[in-house]
Design a protein around this motif. Sequence first.
Motif, PDB file in Angstrom:
ATOM      1  N   GLY A  12       3.062   3.765  -1.995  1.00 51.09           N
ATOM      2  CA  GLY A  12       2.067   4.714  -1.510  1.00 51.09           C
ATOM      3  C   GLY A  12       1.347   4.202  -0.279  1.00 51.09           C
ATOM      4  O   GLY A  12       0.244   3.663  -0.366  1.00 51.09           O
ATOM      5  N   GLY A  13       1.962   4.378   0.859  1.00 57.27           N
ATOM      6  CA  GLY A  13       1.388   3.938   2.133  1.00 57.27           C
ATOM      7  C   GLY A  13       1.803   4.891   3.232  1.00 57.27           C
ATOM      8  O   GLY A  13       2.552   5.840   2.990  1.00 57.27           O
ATOM      9  N   CYS A  14       1.322   4.628   4.445  1.00 66.41           N
ATOM     10  CA  CYS A  14       1.562   5.562   5.561  1.00 66.41           C
ATOM     11  C   CYS A  14       2.713   5.124   6.446  1.00 66.41           C
ATOM     12  O   CYS A  14       2.984   5.781   7.452  1.00 66.41           O
ATOM     13  CB  CYS A  14       0.296   5.695   6.393  1.00 66.41           C
ATOM     14  N   SER A  15       3.345   4.006   6.127  1.00 70.34           N
ATOM     15  CA  SER A  15       4.421   3.361   6.898  1.00 70.34           C
ATOM     16  C   SER A  15       3.883   2.572   8.088  1.00 70.34           C
ATOM     17  O   SER A  15       4.654   1.966   8.826  1.00 70.34           O
ATOM     18  CB  SER A  15       5.527   4.332   7.348  1.00 70.34           C
ATOM     19  N   GLY A  16       2.563   2.562   8.253  1.00 66.18           N
ATOM     20  CA  GLY A  16       1.987   1.794   9.373  1.00 66.18           C
ATOM     21  C   GLY A  16       2.293   0.305   9.283  1.00 66.18           C
ATOM     22  O   GLY A  16       2.458  -0.366  10.309  1.00 66.18           O
ATOM     23  N   CYS A  17       2.383  -0.214   8.065  1.00 64.28           N
ATOM     24  CA  CYS A  17       2.706  -1.641   7.915  1.00 64.28           C
ATOM     25  C   CYS A  17       4.138  -1.906   8.380  1.00 64.28           C
ATOM     26  O   CYS A  17       4.415  -2.940   9.007  1.00 64.28           O
ATOM     27  CB  CYS A  17       2.517  -2.078   6.466  1.00 64.28           C
ATOM     28  N   HIS A  18       5.053  -0.989   8.088  1.00 64.92           N
ATOM     29  CA  HIS A  18       6.422  -1.157   8.577  1.00 64.92           C
ATOM     30  C   HIS A  18       6.485  -1.006  10.104  1.00 64.92           C
ATOM     31  O   HIS A  18       7.284  -1.679  10.757  1.00 64.92           O
ATOM     32  CB  HIS A  18       7.369  -0.162   7.893  1.00 64.92           C
ATOM     33  N   VAL A  56       6.181  -5.579   0.032  1.00 62.92           N
ATOM     34  CA  VAL A  56       5.972  -4.244  -0.535  1.00 62.92           C
ATOM     35  C   VAL A  56       4.730  -3.619   0.078  1.00 62.92           C
ATOM     36  O   VAL A  56       3.609  -4.114  -0.104  1.00 62.92           O
ATOM     37  CB  VAL A  56       5.828  -4.298  -2.067  1.00 62.92           C
ATOM     38  N   GLU A  57       4.944  -2.535   0.829  1.00 64.10           N
ATOM     39  CA  GLU A  57       3.849  -1.774   1.433  1.00 64.10           C
ATOM     40  C   GLU A  57       3.382  -0.691   0.467  1.00 64.10           C
ATOM     41  O   GLU A  57       4.184  -0.069  -0.221  1.00 64.10           O
ATOM     42  CB  GLU A  57       4.330  -1.091   2.729  1.00 64.10           C
ATOM     43  N   GLY A  58       2.078  -0.451   0.443  1.00 62.04           N
ATOM     44  CA  GLY A  58       1.549   0.712  -0.263  1.00 62.04           C
ATOM     45  C   GLY A  58       1.029   0.408  -1.656  1.00 62.04           C
ATOM     46  O   GLY A  58       1.362  -0.604  -2.277  1.00 62.04           O
ATOM     47  N   PHE A  82       2.060  -6.315   0.928  1.00 64.36           N
ATOM     48  CA  PHE A  82       2.205  -6.189   2.383  1.00 64.36           C
ATOM     49  C   PHE A  82       1.223  -5.127   2.899  1.00 64.36           C
ATOM     50  O   PHE A  82       1.503  -3.931   2.843  1.00 64.36           O
ATOM     51  CB  PHE A  82       3.664  -5.807   2.659  1.00 64.36           C
ATOM     52  N   GLY A  83       0.055  -5.568   3.374  1.00 68.17           N
ATOM     53  CA  GLY A  83      -0.938  -4.656   3.926  1.00 68.17           C
ATOM     54  C   GLY A  83      -1.985  -4.268   2.903  1.00 68.17           C
ATOM     55  O   GLY A  83      -1.814  -4.435   1.686  1.00 68.17           O
ATOM     56  N   ASP A  84      -3.096  -3.733   3.406  1.00 66.11           N
ATOM     57  CA  ASP A  84      -4.266  -3.497   2.546  1.00 66.11           C
ATOM     58  C   ASP A  84      -4.015  -2.504   1.408  1.00 66.11           C
ATOM     59  O   ASP A  84      -4.650  -2.603   0.356  1.00 66.11           O
ATOM     60  CB  ASP A  84      -5.442  -3.005   3.395  1.00 66.11           C
ATOM     61  N   CYS A  85      -3.134  -1.526   1.595  1.00 59.32           N
ATOM     62  CA  CYS A  85      -2.887  -0.583   0.499  1.00 59.32           C
ATOM     63  C   CYS A  85      -2.243  -1.304  -0.681  1.00 59.32           C
ATOM     64  O   CYS A  85      -2.545  -1.007  -1.834  1.00 59.32           O
ATOM     65  CB  CYS A  85      -2.005   0.578   0.964  1.00 59.32           C
ATOM     66  N   ALA A  86      -1.367  -2.241  -0.387  1.00 57.40           N
ATOM     67  CA  ALA A  86      -0.747  -3.028  -1.458  1.00 57.40           C
ATOM     68  C   ALA A  86      -1.725  -4.052  -2.027  1.00 57.40           C
ATOM     69  O   ALA A  86      -1.722  -4.336  -3.221  1.00 57.40           O
ATOM     70  CB  ALA A  86       0.496  -3.737  -0.926  1.00 57.40           C
ATOM     71  N   ALA A  89      -5.357  -1.353  -2.675  1.00 61.08           N
ATOM     72  CA  ALA A  89      -5.159   0.097  -2.872  1.00 61.08           C
ATOM     73  C   ALA A  89      -5.811   0.905  -1.747  1.00 61.08           C
ATOM     74  O   ALA A  89      -5.472   2.081  -1.565  1.00 61.08           O
ATOM     75  CB  ALA A  89      -5.588   0.605  -4.238  1.00 61.08           C
ATOM     76  N   ASN A  90      -6.765   0.347  -1.030  1.00 61.10           N
ATOM     77  CA  ASN A  90      -7.189   0.861   0.279  1.00 61.10           C
ATOM     78  C   ASN A  90      -7.288   2.392   0.333  1.00 61.10           C
ATOM     79  O   ASN A  90      -7.895   3.013  -0.531  1.00 61.10           O
ATOM     80  CB  ASN A  90      -6.215   0.310   1.337  1.00 61.10           C
ATOM     81  N   VAL A  91      -6.736   3.012   1.337  1.00 65.01           N
ATOM     82  CA  VAL A  91      -6.891   4.456   1.561  1.00 65.01           C
ATOM     83  C   VAL A  91      -6.424   5.305   0.373  1.00 65.01           C
ATOM     84  O   VAL A  91      -7.143   6.224  -0.055  1.00 65.01           O
ATOM     85  CB  VAL A  91      -6.155   4.887   2.854  1.00 65.01           C
ATOM     86  N   PRO A 146      -3.029  -9.377   4.301  1.00 65.66           N
ATOM     87  CA  PRO A 146      -4.059  -8.345   4.484  1.00 65.66           C
ATOM     88  C   PRO A 146      -3.944  -7.687   5.860  1.00 65.66           C
ATOM     89  O   PRO A 146      -3.288  -8.194   6.774  1.00 65.66           O
ATOM     90  CB  PRO A 146      -5.361  -9.137   4.354  1.00 65.66           C
ATOM     91  N   GLY A 147      -4.636  -6.554   5.989  1.00 69.17           N
ATOM     92  CA  GLY A 147      -4.681  -5.855   7.267  1.00 69.17           C
ATOM     93  C   GLY A 147      -4.230  -4.424   7.124  1.00 69.17           C
ATOM     94  O   GLY A 147      -3.430  -4.096   6.257  1.00 69.17           O
ATOM     95  N   CYS A 148      -4.760  -3.568   7.994  1.00 69.25           N
ATOM     96  CA  CYS A 148      -4.438  -2.136   7.937  1.00 69.25           C
ATOM     97  C   CYS A 148      -4.197  -1.620   9.354  1.00 69.25           C
ATOM     98  O   CYS A 148      -5.071  -1.016   9.929  1.00 69.25           O
ATOM     99  CB  CYS A 148      -5.562  -1.358   7.256  1.00 69.25           C
ATOM    100  N   PRO A 149      -2.977  -1.860   9.872  1.00 69.06           N
ATOM    101  CA  PRO A 149      -1.929  -2.671   9.274  1.00 69.06           C
ATOM    102  C   PRO A 149      -2.129  -4.146   9.619  1.00 69.06           C
ATOM    103  O   PRO A 149      -2.910  -4.471  10.520  1.00 69.06           O
ATOM    104  CB  PRO A 149      -0.662  -2.147   9.972  1.00 69.06           C
ATOM    105  N   PRO A 150      -1.413  -5.048   8.957  1.00 68.19           N
ATOM    106  CA  PRO A 150      -1.438  -6.443   9.384  1.00 68.19           C
ATOM    107  C   PRO A 150      -0.849  -6.543  10.793  1.00 68.19           C
ATOM    108  O   PRO A 150       0.005  -5.742  11.169  1.00 68.19           O
ATOM    109  CB  PRO A 150      -0.524  -7.152   8.384  1.00 68.19           C
TER     110      PRO A 150
HETATM  111  S1  SF4 Z   1      -2.445  -0.762   4.936  1.00 69.14           S
HETATM  112 FE1  SF4 Z   1      -2.994   0.741   6.527  1.00 69.14          FE
HETATM  113  S2  SF4 Z   1      -1.184   0.824   7.852  1.00 69.14           S
HETATM  114 FE2  SF4 Z   1      -0.520  -0.132   5.901  1.00 69.14          FE
HETATM  115  S3  SF4 Z   1       0.235   1.581   4.635  1.00 69.14           S
HETATM  116 FE3  SF4 Z   1      -1.953   1.307   4.149  1.00 69.14          FE
HETATM  117  S4  SF4 Z   1      -3.030   2.754   5.511  1.00 69.14           S
HETATM  118 FE4  SF4 Z   1      -0.972   2.487   6.324  1.00 69.14          FE
END
Ligand code: SF4
Length: 179
Positions: A12-18, A56-58, A82-86, A89-91, A146-150
């Motif tokens: 469950g992510g926006c693909s921004g990390c990829h 793993v993103e999301g 991989f990234g703040d959503c993972a 849970a972030n956004v 960490p990071g959105c995105p890293p």
């Molecule tokens: S951490 Fe940010 S960039 Fe990565 S999937 Fe979540 S919202 Fe998108």
Amino acid sequence: MSKKKIATFWLGGCSGCHMSLLDIDERILEVAKLAEIVKSPIVDGKELPEVDVSLVEGAVCNQEHAEEIRAIRAKSRILVAFGDCAVTANVPSMRNRFTKEEALERAYRGVESDDGRGRMPAVEIAPLIDRVAPLHEHVKVDYYIPGCPPSADLIFYVVAELLNDRVPVLGQGTQLKYG
Ligand code: SF4
């Protein structure tokens, strides 16, 4: 020395990390010297093989995600959030303030751009779980990026360290950049 195997996944992510992963640009050649990317949204490959490193993103938002993260864990020697959503849970976790029914109603029937004609999708969507959660609430996580995105620098640093059998230490040899 045989190459390691690496895979990336998108829950469950926006693909921004990829997208940020793609920003490592020509350094992908250094990764390719050490590892084969055997499964990822950015390469072909249907099966879920055993791998040395999984990114793993999301967040875990629905039942498919919950099953997938367990399968990924079972096949991964090292699992990286991989990234703040993972990581947190972030956004996606903004949905946790509402019931599943309220979230679906708002997303499909109450959306302003639909002129009030909104309806639930004809195709089956994966059943939502009660609470959107970071990966570590479902499986053991070995490392966190960490990071959105890293930043691409941070992603490359962590991946290179893991593929060289070293422990990545955030804040040393890299800058933690957000956005
Ligand atoms: S951490 Fe940010 S960039 Fe990565 S999937 Fe979540 S919202 Fe998108």
